[in-house]
Design an enzyme around this catalytic site. Structure first.
Site, PDB file in Angstrom:
ATOM      1  N   CYS A 157       0.850  -1.201   0.000  1.00 19.29           N
ATOM      2  CA  CYS A 157       0.000   0.000   0.000  1.00 19.29           C
ATOM      3  C   CYS A 157       0.884   1.249   0.000  1.00 19.29           C
ATOM      4  O   CYS A 157       1.775   1.392   0.838  1.00 19.29           O
ATOM      5  CB  CYS A 157      -0.896  -0.012   1.244  1.00 19.29           C
ATOM      6  SG  CYS A 157      -1.747   1.544   1.516  1.00 19.29           S
TER       7      CYS A 157
ATOM      8  N   CYS B 178       1.003   6.583   7.007  1.00 17.89           N
ATOM      9  CA  CYS B 178      -0.266   6.056   7.534  1.00 17.89           C
ATOM     10  C   CYS B 178       0.023   4.999   8.602  1.00 17.89           C
ATOM     11  O   CYS B 178       0.815   4.083   8.386  1.00 17.89           O
ATOM     12  CB  CYS B 178      -1.095   5.442   6.403  1.00 17.89           C
ATOM     13  SG  CYS B 178      -2.622   4.673   6.988  1.00 17.89           S
TER      14      CYS B 178
ATOM     15  N   GLU C 160     -23.209 -10.051  28.912  1.00 25.59           N
ATOM     16  CA  GLU C 160     -22.692  -8.886  28.183  1.00 25.59           C
ATOM     17  C   GLU C 160     -23.085  -7.622  28.948  1.00 25.59           C
ATOM     18  O   GLU C 160     -24.191  -7.531  29.467  1.00 25.59           O
ATOM     19  CB  GLU C 160     -23.291  -8.878  26.771  1.00 25.59           C
ATOM     20  CG  GLU C 160     -23.070  -7.635  25.951  1.00 25.59           C
ATOM     21  CD  GLU C 160     -21.613  -7.311  25.642  1.00 25.59           C
ATOM     22  OE1 GLU C 160     -20.880  -8.181  25.169  1.00 25.59           O
ATOM     23  OE2 GLU C 160     -21.217  -6.150  25.922  1.00 25.59           O
TER      24      GLU C 160
ATOM     25  N   CYS D  97      -8.025 -11.555  21.741  1.00 24.19           N
ATOM     26  CA  CYS D  97      -7.549 -10.650  20.682  1.00 24.19           C
ATOM     27  C   CYS D  97      -6.254  -9.968  21.099  1.00 24.19           C
ATOM     28  O   CYS D  97      -5.744  -9.121  20.360  1.00 24.19           O
ATOM     29  CB  CYS D  97      -8.614  -9.620  20.324  1.00 24.19           C
ATOM     30  SG  CYS D  97      -9.158  -8.641  21.729  1.00 24.19           S
TER      31      CYS D  97
HETATM   32  C1  SAM Z   1     -14.262  -8.939  21.721  1.00 19.57           C
HETATM   33  S1  SAM Z   1     -15.944  -8.552  21.961  1.00 19.57           S
HETATM   34  C2  SAM Z   1     -16.683 -10.131  21.613  1.00 19.57           C
HETATM   35  C3  SAM Z   1     -18.156 -10.123  21.320  1.00 19.57           C
HETATM   36  C4  SAM Z   1     -18.731 -11.395  20.728  1.00 19.57           C
HETATM   37  N1  SAM Z   1     -18.246 -12.571  21.409  1.00 19.57           N
HETATM   38  C5  SAM Z   1     -18.473 -11.498  19.249  1.00 19.57           C
HETATM   39  O1  SAM Z   1     -17.708 -12.375  18.837  1.00 19.57           O
HETATM   40  O2  SAM Z   1     -19.023 -10.696  18.489  1.00 19.57           O
HETATM   41  C6  SAM Z   1     -16.005  -8.365  23.690  1.00 19.57           C
HETATM   42  C7  SAM Z   1     -17.358  -8.017  24.252  1.00 19.57           C
HETATM   43  O3  SAM Z   1     -17.220  -8.011  25.674  1.00 19.57           O
HETATM   44  C8  SAM Z   1     -17.999  -6.973  26.215  1.00 19.57           C
HETATM   45  N2  SAM Z   1     -17.409  -6.670  27.532  1.00 19.57           N
HETATM   46  C9  SAM Z   1     -16.249  -6.015  27.772  1.00 19.57           C
HETATM   47  N3  SAM Z   1     -16.017  -5.988  29.095  1.00 19.57           N
HETATM   48  C10 SAM Z   1     -17.044  -6.650  29.705  1.00 19.57           C
HETATM   49  C11 SAM Z   1     -17.355  -6.963  31.051  1.00 19.57           C
HETATM   50  N4  SAM Z   1     -16.549  -6.575  32.042  1.00 19.57           N
HETATM   51  N5  SAM Z   1     -18.471  -7.639  31.314  1.00 19.57           N
HETATM   52  C12 SAM Z   1     -19.283  -8.054  30.302  1.00 19.57           C
HETATM   53  N6  SAM Z   1     -19.041  -7.793  28.994  1.00 19.57           N
HETATM   54  C13 SAM Z   1     -17.935  -7.111  28.688  1.00 19.57           C
HETATM   55  C14 SAM Z   1     -17.902  -5.865  25.196  1.00 19.57           C
HETATM   56  O4  SAM Z   1     -18.994  -4.981  25.297  1.00 19.57           O
HETATM   57  C15 SAM Z   1     -17.913  -6.663  23.876  1.00 19.57           C
HETATM   58  O5  SAM Z   1     -19.215  -6.819  23.380  1.00 19.57           O
END
Ligand code: SAM
Length: 405
Positions: free
Chosen positions: A71, A78, A293, A359
């Site tokens: 790129c 960037c 969640e 992640c």
């Molecule tokens: C990496 S995302 C994964 C979401 C889902 N598993 C997916 O694959 O689409 C992490 C999620 O954890 C939620 N989250 C972060 N901290 C949290 C907490 N302390 N308690 C409950 N949920 C939480 C965030 O809002 C987000 O939706």
């Protein structure tokens, strides 16, 4: 102001994607723009007593796997992709070795089994990009190490539906611009902060400002993954691409089929819009699923998406959740990982299998150690290249409870 320039040799990849080297005094230096096994002249830009950060200004002895960034915006500063100078197959192996190292070093896992998962294209997949408005309201990513905008009229890693808005959209004077599309539905959305003033995009694109979200307005798109259609609102998390989400679901399903095929109770911790709660199926009749969640927008989406399924979505932060019994926990926490409170919750469910989707390798290492202390043995990890041309990696790991411990 330019920092000191020194010559050094890189040895290994560090968590986060920088390469590790030592300066003549033996201090660790994290280097951007390098590969392991290179000699380079670097500029030190962040010096601390125990470590420093530097970026490559001249490669003296290149490692196999060094390529010209595909790129042209990389050369303009960037900061969107930090691994474009690395051949794609070498990127995959570096991510795998980064994860194996962290599991052994921080996770206390002896000889961890870490494999690469199914291949994903490095370019053209990403359905969400975040940037800012630059000159004339054009879309811009941030310059490396600064907040300065770098206007771009293309993006190698973005899905074509995103890239069209990157090239042609105008975003006024927005500080933050998020472009998100449903690659398989064709729906598109732009979220700008603090408002939508000056935003000009084609008529099919939903436009919403954070000021409107604060007043209760909502906007969403739909995406198709694992044979279902998912509503994804402006403030809800969704995986980086439908191909990546499909691959994650397949990896998680394989682990569940292998280690707990007869489960009837599953908990999806940090369930977002319900991806795993709605996709991971048991061979047994009467499966019941609980999703946990804390984000209100994601909870509303998950309840909508899974209204016809035997799934209960609990809106609560992990640390305040009263664990329910389960044989399987799928946990996909934010970058900070499960941490002590999340690992405690996993253990309290009594689950024999925890599938951890991470992640951030650093938090995976910490979580692996904490899970080990609760009797969960690391039974293998697979890496997925959800973020091509970057040092980011998605990891799916199985932790199996050892009843002897
Ligand atoms: C990496 S995302 C994964 C979401 C889902 N598993 C997916 O694959 O689409 C992490 C999620 O954890 C939620 N989250 C972060 N901290 C949290 C907490 N302390 N308690 C409950 N949920 C939480 C965030 O809002 C987000 O939706």
């Amino acid at each position: 102001m330019a920092g000191p320039v020194i010559e050094l040799q890189t040895t290994a990849v560090a968590v986060g994607g920088e390469m590790v080297a030592r300066d003549p005094e033996g201090r660790v230096v994290f280097v951007t723009g390098a590969l392991p096994g290179e000699t380079a002249r670097v500029e030190l830009y962040d010096e601390r007593s125990r470590f420093a950060r530097a970026s490559v200004i001249e490669v003296i002895d290149a490692a196999p796997g060094r390529v010209s960034p595909p790129c042209r915006h990389v050369g303009r500063g960037c900061g969107g992709c930090d691994w474009q100078h690395i051949d794609v197959s070498v990127q995959t192996e570096l991510r795998r070795s980064m994860v194996a190292d962290v599991l052994a070093r921080d996770g206390g896992v002896v000889d961890p089994v870490v494999e690469t998962g199914e291949p994903l294209a490095a370019a053209g997949l990403r359905t969400t990009v975040r940037g800012t408005a630059g000159a004339d309201g054009r879309f811009a990513f941030r310059r490396r190490r600064t907040n300065q905008p770098v206007e771009v009229d293309s993006c190698l890693v973005a899905h074509p539906l995103v890239e069209e808005l990157v090239a042609e959209g105008r975003f006024g004077r927005a500080q933050d611009v998020t472009i998100r599309v449903g690659a398989r539905t064709g729906e598109r959305m732009v979220l700008t902060s603090p408002s939508t003033a000056g935003v000009r995009v084609p008529d099919d694109v939903k436009v919403i400002g954070t000021d409107q979200l604060r007043k209760g307005r909502r906007a969403w798109i739909h995406e198709e993954v694992a044979g279902r259609t998912w509503r994804v609102s402006a403030e809800s998390f969704f995986q980086a691409s439908p191909e990546g989400a499909d691959a994650l679901v397949r990896e998680v399903q394989q682990l569940v089929d292998r280690w707990a095929p007869e489960h009837t109770r599953l908990v999806d911790l940090c369930c977002g819009v319900g991806l795993f709660a709605g996709s991971i199926l048991s061979e047994e009749p009467g499966q019941r699923v609980v999703g946990v969640e804390r984000n209100a927008s994601a909870v509303a989406d998950a309840r909508h998406n899974l209204a016809d399924e035997p799934v209960r979505i609990v809106k609560v932060a992990l640390g305040k959740w009263q664990p329910s019994n389960a044989q399987v926990v799928v946990a996909d926490p934010a970058r900070s990982g499960l941490a002590r409170e999340g690992v405690w919750a996993v253990a309290e469910t009594g689950a024999e299998l925890c599938v951890l989707v991470s992640c951030d390798p650093a938090s995976l290492g910490r979580d692996a150690r904490l899970l080990g202390e609760e009797g969960y043995r690391h039974a293998g990890s697979r890496t997925l290249d959800l973020f091509g041309h970057t040092g980011q990696v998605e990891v799916v790991s199985a932790f199996v409870r050892d009843l002897q411990s």
